[in-house]
Design an enzyme around this catalytic site. Structure first.
Site, PDB file in Angstrom:
ATOM      1  N   ALA A  16       0.824  -1.219   0.000  1.00 26.35           N
ATOM      2  CA  ALA A  16       0.000   0.000   0.000  1.00 26.35           C
ATOM      3  C   ALA A  16       0.855   1.265   0.000  1.00 26.35           C
ATOM      4  O   ALA A  16       0.407   2.311  -0.455  1.00 26.35           O
ATOM      5  CB  ALA A  16      -0.956   0.003   1.191  1.00 26.35           C
ATOM      6  N   SER A  86      -0.388  -4.830  10.465  1.00 27.98           N
ATOM      7  CA  SER A  86      -1.291  -4.836  11.635  1.00 27.98           C
ATOM      8  C   SER A  86      -2.749  -4.966  11.200  1.00 27.98           C
ATOM      9  O   SER A  86      -3.523  -4.021  11.310  1.00 27.98           O
ATOM     10  CB  SER A  86      -1.075  -3.619  12.531  1.00 27.98           C
ATOM     11  OG  SER A  86      -0.793  -2.446  11.842  1.00 27.98           O
TER      12      SER A  86
END
EC number: 2.7.1.25
Length: 181
Positions: A16, A86
């Site tokens: 990302a 995460s």
């Protein structure tokens, strides 16, 4: 320079742009004289959390350990940049609660864009069944509900993403100079 410690937690899918934004933000903060540390998920996994796998429990423990170190540094006035997938919302919220001075940055790009950027070939291997429990393919990524910053790396430049984070840190009083977006 007296500074307030804060953990800037960049979360998002692999590819990302978390590490890219972190590196640019790190360079800018250092150039401005701030004391910072970077905790990159890939590097942490080979040192601090070696031996943990990719089950939900192990991923949560990985994030708890990163959060523990982040909290120690933050309490001592360091700006901590965490770049880690995460994937689970609950553990991110747990870590936020323990650290306190916490800015969540959702580095958001569609899965298709992340797969196109797949420089390590991880998505290709996951699609081929060579990697199990890969976030975004056969394991979920839970986007944050209310991140302090959202960087749409498929729609904005690196400079725009860095400026968003920089301006939020300024607005919250962690740093003292805003950058135009």
């Amino acid at each position: 320079m007296k500074q307030r410690g804060v953990t800037v937690w960049l979360t998002g899918l692999s590819g990302a742009g978390k590490s890219t934004i972190t590196e640019a933000l790190q360079a800018k903060l250092i150039a401005e004289g701030y004391s910072i540390e970077v905790l990159d998920g890939d590097i942490v996994r080979t040192n601090l959390t070696k031996g943990l796998g990719f089950s939900k429990e192990d991923r949560d423990e990985n994030i708890r350990r990163i959060g523990f170190v982040s909290n120690l540094l933050t309490r001592h006035g360091v700006i901590v940049l965490v770049s880690a997938i995460s994937p689970y919302r609950e553990i991110r919220e747990e870590v936020r609660g323990k650290i306190g001075n916490f800015v969540e940055v959702f580095v958001n790009a569609p899965l298709s864009v992340c797969e196109d950027r797949d420089v390590k070939g991880l998505y290709k291997r996951a699609r081929a069944g060579e990697i199990k429990s890969f976030t975004g393919i056969d394991d979920p990524y839970e986007p944050p509900f209310n991140p302090e910053v959202e960087c749409r790396t498929d729609l904005e430049t690196l400079e725009e993403s860095v400026a968003k984070v920089w301006n939020k840190l300024t607005e919250l009083g962690y740093i003292h100079q805003a950058v135009a977006v």
